[in-house]
Design an enzyme around this catalytic site. Structure first.
Site, PDB file in Angstrom:
ATOM      1  N   ARG A 175       4.338  -8.816   2.937  1.00 30.96           N
ATOM      2  CA  ARG A 175       4.912  -7.544   2.742  1.00 30.96           C
ATOM      3  C   ARG A 175       6.087  -7.187   3.900  1.00 30.96           C
ATOM      4  O   ARG A 175       6.408  -6.006   4.297  1.00 30.96           O
ATOM      5  CB  ARG A 175       3.932  -6.450   2.950  1.00 30.96           C
ATOM      6  N   SER A 223      -2.224  -0.131  -1.974  1.00 25.14           N
ATOM      7  CA  SER A 223      -2.588  -0.154  -0.489  1.00 25.14           C
ATOM      8  C   SER A 223      -1.856   0.499   0.378  1.00 25.14           C
ATOM      9  O   SER A 223      -0.466   0.430   0.461  1.00 25.14           O
ATOM     10  CB  SER A 223      -2.808  -1.647  -0.172  1.00 25.14           C
ATOM     11  N   GLU A 293       1.641  -0.159   4.957  1.00 24.50           N
ATOM     12  CA  GLU A 293       2.522  -1.057   3.989  1.00 24.50           C
ATOM     13  C   GLU A 293       3.341  -0.094   3.270  1.00 24.50           C
ATOM     14  O   GLU A 293       4.456  -0.319   3.075  1.00 24.50           O
ATOM     15  CB  GLU A 293       1.420  -1.655   2.956  1.00 24.50           C
TER      16      GLU A 293
HETATM   17  C1  LIG Z   1      -1.622   1.611  -8.223  1.00 22.48           C
HETATM   18  C2  LIG Z   1      -0.713   0.886  -7.560  1.00 22.48           C
HETATM   19  C3  LIG Z   1      -1.056  -0.632  -7.208  1.00 22.48           C
HETATM   20  C4  LIG Z   1      -0.329  -1.199  -6.480  1.00 22.48           C
HETATM   21  N1  LIG Z   1      -0.631  -2.529  -6.655  1.00 22.48           N
HETATM   22  C5  LIG Z   1       0.327  -3.362  -5.506  1.00 22.48           C
HETATM   23  C6  LIG Z   1       0.006  -4.914  -5.458  1.00 22.48           C
HETATM   24  O1  LIG Z   1      -0.770  -5.332  -6.069  1.00 22.48           O
HETATM   25  N2  LIG Z   1       0.801  -5.684  -4.745  1.00 22.48           N
HETATM   26  C7  LIG Z   1       1.830  -5.206  -3.960  1.00 22.48           C
HETATM   27  O2  LIG Z   1       2.552  -5.826  -3.398  1.00 22.48           O
HETATM   28  N3  LIG Z   1       2.222  -3.569  -4.040  1.00 22.48           N
HETATM   29  C8  LIG Z   1       1.332  -2.894  -5.026  1.00 22.48           C
HETATM   30  N4  LIG Z   1       1.732  -1.593  -5.130  1.00 22.48           N
HETATM   31  C9  LIG Z   1       2.883  -0.940  -4.050  1.00 22.48           C
HETATM   32  C10 LIG Z   1       4.077  -1.041  -4.885  1.00 22.48           C
HETATM   33  O3  LIG Z   1       4.003  -0.843  -6.233  1.00 22.48           O
HETATM   34  C11 LIG Z   1       5.051  -2.277  -4.479  1.00 22.48           C
HETATM   35  O4  LIG Z   1       5.310  -2.131  -3.024  1.00 22.48           O
HETATM   36  C12 LIG Z   1       6.416  -2.261  -5.472  1.00 22.48           C
HETATM   37  O5  LIG Z   1       7.004  -3.305  -4.809  1.00 22.48           O
HETATM   38  C13 LIG Z   1       7.337  -0.996  -5.026  1.00 22.48           C
HETATM   39  O6  LIG Z   1       8.142  -1.062  -5.823  1.00 22.48           O
HETATM   40  P1  LIG Z   1       9.048   0.283  -6.006  1.00 22.48           P
HETATM   41  O7  LIG Z   1      10.012   0.003  -7.392  1.00 22.48           O
HETATM   42  O8  LIG Z   1       8.161   1.210  -6.713  1.00 22.48           O
HETATM   43  O9  LIG Z   1       9.747   0.739  -4.604  1.00 22.48           O
HETATM   44  P2  LIG Z   1       9.856   2.027  -4.046  1.00 22.48           P
HETATM   45  O10 LIG Z   1       8.411   2.726  -3.642  1.00 22.48           O
HETATM   46  O11 LIG Z   1      10.799   3.018  -4.982  1.00 22.48           O
HETATM   47  O12 LIG Z   1      10.417   1.636  -2.744  1.00 22.48           O
HETATM   48  C14 LIG Z   1       9.841   0.910  -1.693  1.00 22.48           C
HETATM   49  C15 LIG Z   1      10.688   0.372  -0.575  1.00 22.48           C
HETATM   50  O13 LIG Z   1      11.851  -0.620  -1.192  1.00 22.48           O
HETATM   51  C16 LIG Z   1      12.971  -0.323  -1.042  1.00 22.48           C
HETATM   52  N5  LIG Z   1      13.706  -0.407  -2.151  1.00 22.48           N
HETATM   53  C17 LIG Z   1      13.664  -0.167  -3.357  1.00 22.48           C
HETATM   54  N6  LIG Z   1      14.578  -0.572  -4.239  1.00 22.48           N
HETATM   55  C18 LIG Z   1      15.276  -1.345  -3.542  1.00 22.48           C
HETATM   56  C19 LIG Z   1      16.573  -1.990  -3.672  1.00 22.48           C
HETATM   57  N7  LIG Z   1      16.947  -2.172  -4.897  1.00 22.48           N
HETATM   58  N8  LIG Z   1      17.341  -2.508  -2.732  1.00 22.48           N
HETATM   59  C20 LIG Z   1      16.584  -2.426  -1.206  1.00 22.48           C
HETATM   60  N9  LIG Z   1      15.519  -1.745  -1.157  1.00 22.48           N
HETATM   61  C21 LIG Z   1      14.807  -1.204  -2.450  1.00 22.48           C
HETATM   62  C22 LIG Z   1      12.725   1.250  -0.708  1.00 22.48           C
HETATM   63  O14 LIG Z   1      13.865   1.851   0.116  1.00 22.48           O
HETATM   64  C23 LIG Z   1      11.628   1.390  -0.189  1.00 22.48           C
HETATM   65  O15 LIG Z   1      11.648   1.015   1.331  1.00 22.48           O
HETATM   66  C24 LIG Z   1       0.856  -0.891  -5.724  1.00 22.48           C
HETATM   67  C25 LIG Z   1       1.177   0.570  -5.813  1.00 22.48           C
HETATM   68  C26 LIG Z   1       0.260   1.306  -6.830  1.00 22.48           C
HETATM   69  C27 LIG Z   1       0.699   2.792  -6.835  1.00 22.48           C
END
Ligand SMILES: Cc1cc2nc3c(=O)[nH]c(=O)nc-3n(C[C@H](O)[C@H](O)[C@H](O)COP(=O)(O)OP(=O)(O)OC[C@H]3O[C@@H](n4cnc5c(N)ncnc54)[C@H](O)[C@@H]3O)c2cc1C
Length: 301
Positions: A175, A223, A293
């Protein structure tokens, strides 16, 4: 420096750049105060022009689906760039290689790879974010991680200049992704394996397994804490007696102790106070400091 007001933006952007947008609408915890500016680009060229337009002192926060973000109640000073609903191209480049833009949801990549007979992209199915977020977080599940499949990434820097970088230019951990500052992901080339027998049943099975152990469908960010070496954050939180512990309308999930649920009316401050309470309690009882995280951003109310 404050973000430019509408009046300062050229007409073609003034109409499309939104002002004072509640971030609660753009995060899976459904909390967060207003962003000064909020922009969803039409495509990469449009995004590059917007980035060039922003004075260098205006902070930029790129977001995907906000599924790993705690935005504080005072909101975001500066501009939020939303890739979701934009940057949505997904194509097959060769027998085993694909290219996806940053705004493509991970679930779509998983499903399309199965259709193309490629695996093991199924692990992405349960990650409710975009590829951009998965690249920023090195998102992973079921023992697999996003960067295990990255060949190259396409990035955009603060001057609006686009370039391609090799995976080897990044320091990748659990992560954790360290690379050049002040640039963001606009897409990636990913490599998978031929899996002619790949079937959407595999995705359904993984999603079913999740439903059994995680509070899917409730307002969370997945998480909250990373697992410390050799242990599980959920085990530490649960054995500290914190399941169900509540501050305001936020509580530690009864189903999975590493999830914090917004029951509907929680403030970001409640969630943050709960995070700190869990950290302090686990440290007192187990002597281990849990690290978040989730990314905590923005100003307090
Ligand atoms: C129900 C649930 C289950 C989940 N299960 C998992 C799992 O199994 N494994 C896991 O790893 N995570 C999990 N997550 C967490 C999350 O989905 C991941 O971390 C996911 O990768 C975040 O993507 P996002 O597009 O929503 O990013 P955001 O939440 O919008 O952003 C997260 C971070 O990434 C940065 N970011 C976003 N887009 C870009 C870009 N294009 N360039 C540079 N930086 C960027 C943002 O600035 C921020 O710092 C879960 C979340 C939920 C709600």
């Amino acid at each position: 420096m404050s973000a430019p007001r509408f009046a300062d933006l050229p007409p073609e952007y003034a109409a499309r750049v939104l002002h004072d947008v509640p971030m609660a609408k753009h995060t899976s915890w459904h909390v967060g105060g207003p962003a000064d500016l909020f922009f969803t680009p039409r495509d990469v060229m449009d995004l590059a022009s917007f980035v060039r337009l922003m004075p260098p002192q205006v902070p930029l926060l790129w977001i995907g689906l906000g599924s790993n973000l705690l935005v504080r109640d005072g909101g975001i000073r500066g501009a939020v760039v939303s890739t979701h609903g934009a940057l949505g191209a997904l194509e097959r480049l060769s027998a085993t290689r694909i290219r996806a833009e940053a705004g493509v949801p991970c679930g779509r990549i998983a499903r399309q790879c199965v259709k193309w007979g490629l695996g093991p992209a199924e692990f992405l199915a349960g990650i409710p974010g975009t590829l951009g977020g998965a690249l920023a977080m090195n998102a992973g599940a079921w023992g697999r991680e996003t960067w295990g499949h990255v060949l190259e990434v396409e990035v955009l820097d603060r001057r609006g200049v686009r370039q391609t970088r090799k995976a080897a230019e990044y320091e990748i951990g659990y992560r954790s992704v360290k690379g050049p500052e002040n640039e963001w992901f606009i897409g990636a080339r990913l490599e998978f394996e031929r899996a002619p027998g790949a079937h959407t049943d595999a995705i359904r099975d993984l999603l079913d397994k999740r439903k059994q152990t995680q509070p899917i469908g409730e307002w969370s960010c997945g998480s909250v804490f990373t697992n410390p070496p050799g242990d599980h954050a959920a085990r530490l939180v649960e054995s500290a007696g914190l399941k169900g512990f509540r501050i305001g309308d936020a509580s530690v999930s009864l189903k999975h102790a590493n999830f914090i649920i917004n029951h509907g009316a929680a403030k970001a401050a409640d969630i943050e106070a709960l995070i700190v309470h869990v950290q302090r309690t686990v440290e007192r009882i187990h002597g281990i400091l849990l690290h978040t995280e989730v990314r905590i951003v923005g100003e307090p109310a």
